[in-house]
Design a protein around this motif. Structure first.
Motif, PDB file in Angstrom:
ATOM      1  N   LEU A   9       0.798  -1.229   0.000  1.00  0.00           N
ATOM      2  CA  LEU A   9       0.000   0.000   0.000  1.00  0.00           C
ATOM      3  C   LEU A   9       0.835   1.286   0.000  1.00  0.00           C
ATOM      4  CD1 LEU A   9      -2.958  -0.993   2.362  1.00  0.00           C
ATOM      5  CD2 LEU A   9      -3.064  -0.554  -0.084  1.00  0.00           C
ATOM      6  N   PRO A  10       1.984   1.348   0.715  1.00  0.00           N
ATOM      7  CA  PRO A  10       2.756   2.595   0.703  1.00  0.00           C
ATOM      8  C   PRO A  10       3.135   3.061  -0.695  1.00  0.00           C
ATOM      9  CG  PRO A  10       3.518   1.188   2.476  1.00  0.00           C
ATOM     10  CD  PRO A  10       2.545   0.377   1.676  1.00  0.00           C
ATOM     11  N   SER A  11       3.538   2.147  -1.571  1.00  0.00           N
ATOM     12  CA  SER A  11       3.936   2.554  -2.919  1.00  0.00           C
ATOM     13  C   SER A  11       2.739   3.093  -3.696  1.00  0.00           C
ATOM     14  CB  SER A  11       4.563   1.375  -3.667  1.00  0.00           C
ATOM     15  OG  SER A  11       3.657   0.282  -3.744  1.00  0.00           O
ATOM     16  N   ILE A  12       1.569   2.473  -3.507  1.00  0.00           N
ATOM     17  CA  ILE A  12       0.363   2.971  -4.172  1.00  0.00           C
ATOM     18  C   ILE A  12       0.006   4.352  -3.652  1.00  0.00           C
ATOM     19  CG2 ILE A  12      -2.101   2.571  -4.536  1.00  0.00           C
ATOM     20  CD1 ILE A  12      -1.570  -0.419  -4.293  1.00  0.00           C
ATOM     21  N   LEU A  13       0.097   4.530  -2.338  1.00  0.00           N
ATOM     22  CA  LEU A  13      -0.236   5.815  -1.734  1.00  0.00           C
ATOM     23  C   LEU A  13       0.717   6.907  -2.202  1.00  0.00           C
ATOM     24  CD1 LEU A  13      -1.953   7.443   0.252  1.00  0.00           C
ATOM     25  CD2 LEU A  13      -0.445   6.682   2.086  1.00  0.00           C
ATOM     26  N   ARG A  14       2.020   6.585  -2.293  1.00  0.00           N
ATOM     27  CA  ARG A  14       3.000   7.584  -2.763  1.00  0.00           C
ATOM     28  C   ARG A  14       2.678   8.033  -4.188  1.00  0.00           C
ATOM     29  NH1 ARG A  14       6.826   3.777  -0.515  1.00  0.00           N
ATOM     30  NH2 ARG A  14       7.556   4.492   1.529  1.00  0.00           N
ATOM     31  N   GLN A  15       2.347   7.076  -5.039  1.00  0.00           N
ATOM     32  CA  GLN A  15       2.053   7.417  -6.421  1.00  0.00           C
ATOM     33  C   GLN A  15       0.808   8.291  -6.527  1.00  0.00           C
ATOM     34  OE1 GLN A  15       3.945   6.782  -9.118  1.00  0.00           O
ATOM     35  NE2 GLN A  15       2.478   8.045 -10.241  1.00  0.00           N
ATOM     36  N   VAL A  35       5.492   9.330   3.165  1.00  0.00           N
ATOM     37  CA  VAL A  35       4.888   8.036   3.500  1.00  0.00           C
ATOM     38  C   VAL A  35       5.983   7.118   4.014  1.00  0.00           C
ATOM     39  CG1 VAL A  35       3.614   6.037   2.657  1.00  0.00           C
ATOM     40  CG2 VAL A  35       3.106   8.315   1.740  1.00  0.00           C
ATOM     41  N   MET A  36       5.850   6.677   5.250  1.00  0.00           N
ATOM     42  CA  MET A  36       6.876   5.830   5.872  1.00  0.00           C
ATOM     43  C   MET A  36       6.297   4.466   6.183  1.00  0.00           C
ATOM     44  SD  MET A  36       8.487   8.714   8.414  1.00  0.00           S
ATOM     45  CE  MET A  36       6.905   9.500   8.646  1.00  0.00           C
ATOM     46  N   GLU A  37       7.048   3.421   5.825  1.00  0.00           N
ATOM     47  CA  GLU A  37       6.624   2.054   6.097  1.00  0.00           C
ATOM     48  C   GLU A  37       7.104   1.645   7.487  1.00  0.00           C
ATOM     49  OE1 GLU A  37       7.731  -0.621   2.968  1.00  0.00           O
ATOM     50  OE2 GLU A  37       7.549   0.959   1.441  1.00  0.00           O
ATOM     51  N   MET A  38       6.187   1.091   8.279  1.00  0.00           N
ATOM     52  CA  MET A  38       6.508   0.675   9.646  1.00  0.00           C
ATOM     53  C   MET A  38       6.194  -0.811   9.809  1.00  0.00           C
ATOM     54  SD  MET A  38       7.527   3.592  10.696  1.00  0.00           S
ATOM     55  CE  MET A  38       7.825   3.170  12.418  1.00  0.00           C
ATOM     56  N   TYR A  39       7.129  -1.534  10.436  1.00  0.00           N
ATOM     57  CA  TYR A  39       6.949  -2.964  10.686  1.00  0.00           C
ATOM     58  C   TYR A  39       6.900  -3.187  12.192  1.00  0.00           C
ATOM     59  CZ  TYR A  39       8.090  -3.581   5.766  1.00  0.00           C
ATOM     60  OH  TYR A  39       8.080  -3.506   4.395  1.00  0.00           O
ATOM     61  N   SER A  40       5.771  -3.698  12.676  1.00  0.00           N
ATOM     62  CA  SER A  40       5.597  -3.937  14.104  1.00  0.00           C
ATOM     63  C   SER A  40       6.147  -5.311  14.466  1.00  0.00           C
ATOM     64  CB  SER A  40       4.113  -3.865  14.484  1.00  0.00           C
ATOM     65  OG  SER A  40       3.595  -2.578  14.200  1.00  0.00           O
ATOM     66  N   THR A  41       7.086  -5.335  15.379  1.00  0.00           N
ATOM     67  CA  THR A  41       7.696  -6.591  15.819  1.00  0.00           C
ATOM     68  C   THR A  41       7.439  -6.869  17.299  1.00  0.00           C
ATOM     69  OG1 THR A  41       9.783  -5.438  16.279  1.00  0.00           O
ATOM     70  CG2 THR A  41       9.523  -6.432  14.091  1.00  0.00           C
ATOM     71  N   SER A  42       7.048  -5.849  18.059  1.00  0.00           N
ATOM     72  CA  SER A  42       6.825  -6.024  19.494  1.00  0.00           C
ATOM     73  C   SER A  42       5.409  -6.532  19.760  1.00  0.00           C
ATOM     74  CB  SER A  42       7.050  -4.704  20.234  1.00  0.00           C
ATOM     75  OG  SER A  42       6.165  -3.706  19.756  1.00  0.00           O
ATOM     76  N   ASN A  43       5.185  -7.017  20.973  1.00  0.00           N
ATOM     77  CA  ASN A  43       3.872  -7.486  21.388  1.00  0.00           C
ATOM     78  C   ASN A  43       2.871  -6.335  21.370  1.00  0.00           C
ATOM     79  OD1 ASN A  43       1.885  -7.765  23.895  1.00  0.00           O
ATOM     80  ND2 ASN A  43       2.341  -9.823  23.142  1.00  0.00           N
ATOM     81  N   LYS A  44       1.721  -6.542  20.683  1.00  0.00           N
ATOM     82  CA  LYS A  44       0.773  -5.442  20.516  1.00  0.00           C
ATOM     83  C   LYS A  44       0.208  -4.964  21.852  1.00  0.00           C
ATOM     84  CE  LYS A  44      -3.365  -6.145  18.700  1.00  0.00           C
ATOM     85  NZ  LYS A  44      -4.465  -6.307  17.718  1.00  0.00           N
ATOM     86  N   GLU A  45      -0.147  -5.902  22.752  1.00  0.00           N
ATOM     87  CA  GLU A  45      -0.732  -5.514  24.035  1.00  0.00           C
ATOM     88  C   GLU A  45       0.233  -4.654  24.837  1.00  0.00           C
ATOM     89  OE1 GLU A  45      -1.025  -8.580  22.743  1.00  0.00           O
ATOM     90  OE2 GLU A  45      -3.174  -8.344  22.277  1.00  0.00           O
ATOM     91  N   GLN A  46       1.520  -5.058  24.846  1.00  0.00           N
ATOM     92  CA  GLN A  46       2.517  -4.285  25.580  1.00  0.00           C
ATOM     93  C   GLN A  46       2.727  -2.922  24.940  1.00  0.00           C
ATOM     94  OE1 GLN A  46       3.794  -5.195  28.466  1.00  0.00           O
ATOM     95  NE2 GLN A  46       4.873  -3.237  28.620  1.00  0.00           N
ATOM     96  N   ARG A  47       2.676  -2.883  23.614  1.00  0.00           N
ATOM     97  CA  ARG A  47       2.848  -1.613  22.900  1.00  0.00           C
ATOM     98  C   ARG A  47       1.720  -0.641  23.235  1.00  0.00           C
ATOM     99  NH1 ARG A  47       2.807  -3.620  18.189  1.00  0.00           N
ATOM    100  NH2 ARG A  47       0.757  -2.969  17.410  1.00  0.00           N
ATOM    101  N   ILE A  48       0.493  -1.153  23.312  1.00  0.00           N
ATOM    102  CA  ILE A  48      -0.648  -0.299  23.634  1.00  0.00           C
ATOM    103  C   ILE A  48      -0.540   0.242  25.054  1.00  0.00           C
ATOM    104  CG2 ILE A  48      -3.144  -0.362  24.063  1.00  0.00           C
ATOM    105  CD1 ILE A  48      -3.404  -2.191  21.629  1.00  0.00           C
ATOM    106  N   LEU A  49      -0.142  -0.605  25.992  1.00  0.00           N
ATOM    107  CA  LEU A  49       0.021  -0.153  27.377  1.00  0.00           C
ATOM    108  C   LEU A  49       1.091   0.926  27.480  1.00  0.00           C
ATOM    109  CD1 LEU A  49      -0.229  -3.491  29.398  1.00  0.00           C
ATOM    110  CD2 LEU A  49      -1.872  -1.621  29.369  1.00  0.00           C
TER     111      LEU A  49
END
Length: 493
Positions: free
Chosen positions: A378-384, A395-409
């Motif tokens: 999607l980022p490449s489509i959005l940039r275009q 437009v920056m691509e982000m990759y989530s690697t940490s635990n989502k619950e801990q990230r939200i807290l």
């Protein structure tokens, strides 16, 4: 022969049990009698756990059958076993009460554990009293009195989908109740979005309370002065012990009858600072300044968590948060992107177009796209598409690697506790508030909006650097502090 009234009926029963009638149970009896005598027989009875409300309601059922043996009573509960318990209670009263012993039939097949038929002159298809679970088939039944006893429990109201299913099942009761019949709900709230509401609540998204117009009686364990309404059974020490063992939210729900999230959510919407300000841009000394409600913003974060919702039901959500430079975070906008699947359009481009509209109206200089899963292309489509529309938005691509619950807290805990997270009033009209209220570290059905805002809060706010002036180059003001310019590139390679 003159019949005994309800209060005399109850008095005789309690005398046989060598007991006195507590004050709060007298209130319940008086209210039930008044509801029965009224023209609009729709009521909601809420009383604290172990208050004896089922005992009084059982006596009421026995009394109305004593008054009119042709009546038919349907008891519904979330659990079939609970409905049977109510029926057994009424059977016991009929068997032992001196005024109702003549109602017991001679044939045992009319005296079952989940239904019974008293001695009556009328030949009716339906029994005098019948127990059903909330999921049972009730087509073809008829009842003069319907008692909904604890139809709302944690397992059927912990998500919006389950709550909607519960309401749909309860709607079927309208076809069961005879004209002029009585409908009585008994229970305690198990969710903030409980069915046990009889009046409009401005902060709720629902347009109509489920029990709108029902007469109601609410009896919490503590009165307005903080004293126990049943000190003989629940003294101050006992109440304090219940509060500690059950947890504050469960105590407020089951003993004080307050509509709260019974799971003790970590993220409480009550800690948000609501505001009604609009985004405004003004030009001062050749610079564009962005303000919310007159307060200057210095940076912004925007996060898009995309989804097509075809496999796991996740929502595609984009949110933006502004920072005032003084420790305040301003959640100004959030959108749950919906695409009409019936339209023959490119769904990826359709979502990107809605994202562009969101970025444009909120003046954000950049957007982070969670690139896990479908987000990787999607980022490449959005940039275009941004380039086609002439918008200089990163437009920056982000990759989530940490635990989502801990990230939200990590994102919410401190900011909410400090009262530093502001939210525009329109946010209360989105699913975000419901998600926030029902979120737990153990996971929940939907937390897409909560996750998107967490991404904003954890992202480093974007504030473009100052750009020096170049002679002869037109400058476009920017609220972030930078100045857009076009370089002269007439040289040949």
């Amino acid at each position: 022969m003159k019949k005994f009234n309800f209060f005399e009926f109850i008095y005789i029963w309690f005398r046989l049990q060598s007991m006195t009638v507590p004050t709060h149970q007298r209130k319940i009896a008086k209210w039930l009698y008044g509801l029965w005598k009224s023209e609009d027989r729709k009521g909601l009875l809420m009383a604290f756990r172990n208050s004896g409300k089922s005992t009084v309601v059982g006596l009421f059922c026995a009394w109305v059958l004593y008054q009119n043996s042709a009546l038919r009573i349907l008891v519904m509960a979330a659990d079939y076993s609970l409905a049977k318990k109510m029926v057994r209670n009424v059977k016991r009263i009929i068997e032992q009460h001196p005024l109702t012993k003549g109602l017991k039939p001679e044939h045992l097949e009319q005296w079952a554990s989940d239904q019974f038929t008293v001695n009556r002159d009328s030949e009716l298809r339906d029994p005098s009293m019948l127990a059903k679970g909330i999921g049972a088939n009730i087509t073809g039944l008829r009842a003069d009195i319907i008692i909904c006893d604890d139809v709302e429990v944690p397992k059927n109201c912990d998500t919006s989908q389950k709550r909607e299913e519960l309401r749909q099942r309860l709607d079927e009761l309208d076809y069961i109740l005879t004209p002029g019949g009585m409908q009585l709900y008994i229970g305690t709230p198990h969710t903030y979005y409980t069915i046990y509401r009889t009046k409009y609540e401005p902060e709720l998204k629902e347009q109509k309370p489920y029990l709108l117009g029902f007469h109601s009686l609410k009896l919490p364990i503590l009165d307005a002065k903080g004293n126990s309404v049943w000190p003989e059974r629940f003294d101050k020490e006992k109440i304090a012990s219940i509060r500690i063992r059950s947890g504050e939210n469960k105590f407020r729900s089951q003993m004080m009858l307050e509509a709260v999230n019974i799971t003790d959510s970590r993220l409480r919407p009550e800690l948000l600072q609501a505001y009604d300000g609009r985004l405004e841009t003004i030009t001062s000394n050749g610079k564009e300044v962005l303000k919310i409600g007159g307060k200057k913003m210095v940076s912004a974060s925007c996060w898009w968590d995309p989804s097509f919702g075809s496999t796991n039901g996740d929502n595609s959500v984009i949110a933006c948060v502004f920072n005032d430079g003084e420790g305040g975070y301003w959640l100004h906008d959030i959108e749950y992107i919906k695409i009409d699947t019936a339209l023959q359009t490119n769904r990826a481009e359709a979502q990107c177009q809605k994202v562009i509209e969101f970025l444009r109206r909120n003046y954000v200089p950049s957007v982070r796209v969670e690139a896990n899963g479908i987000g990787k292309f999607l980022p490449s489509i959005l940039r275009q598409m941004l380039k086609t529309e002439g918008l200089k938005i990163a437009v920056m691509e982000m990759y989530s690697t940490s635990n989502k619950e801990q990230r939200i807290l990590e994102a919410y805990d401190v900011i909410l506790a400090a009262g530093a997270l502001h939210a525009n009033n329109k946010i209360w009209q989105t699913p975000f508030i419901e998600e926030l209220r029902e979120w737990t570290p153990n996971g929940c059905l939907h937390d897409d909006g909560v996750d998107a805002v967490a991404g904003c809060l954890l992202s480093e706010p974007v504030r473009l650097p100052q750009v020096p002036d170049f002679p002869g180059v037109p400058i476009k003001p920017s609220w972030t502090g930078g100045k857009a310019f076009k370089a002269q590139t007439k040289f040949e390679i």
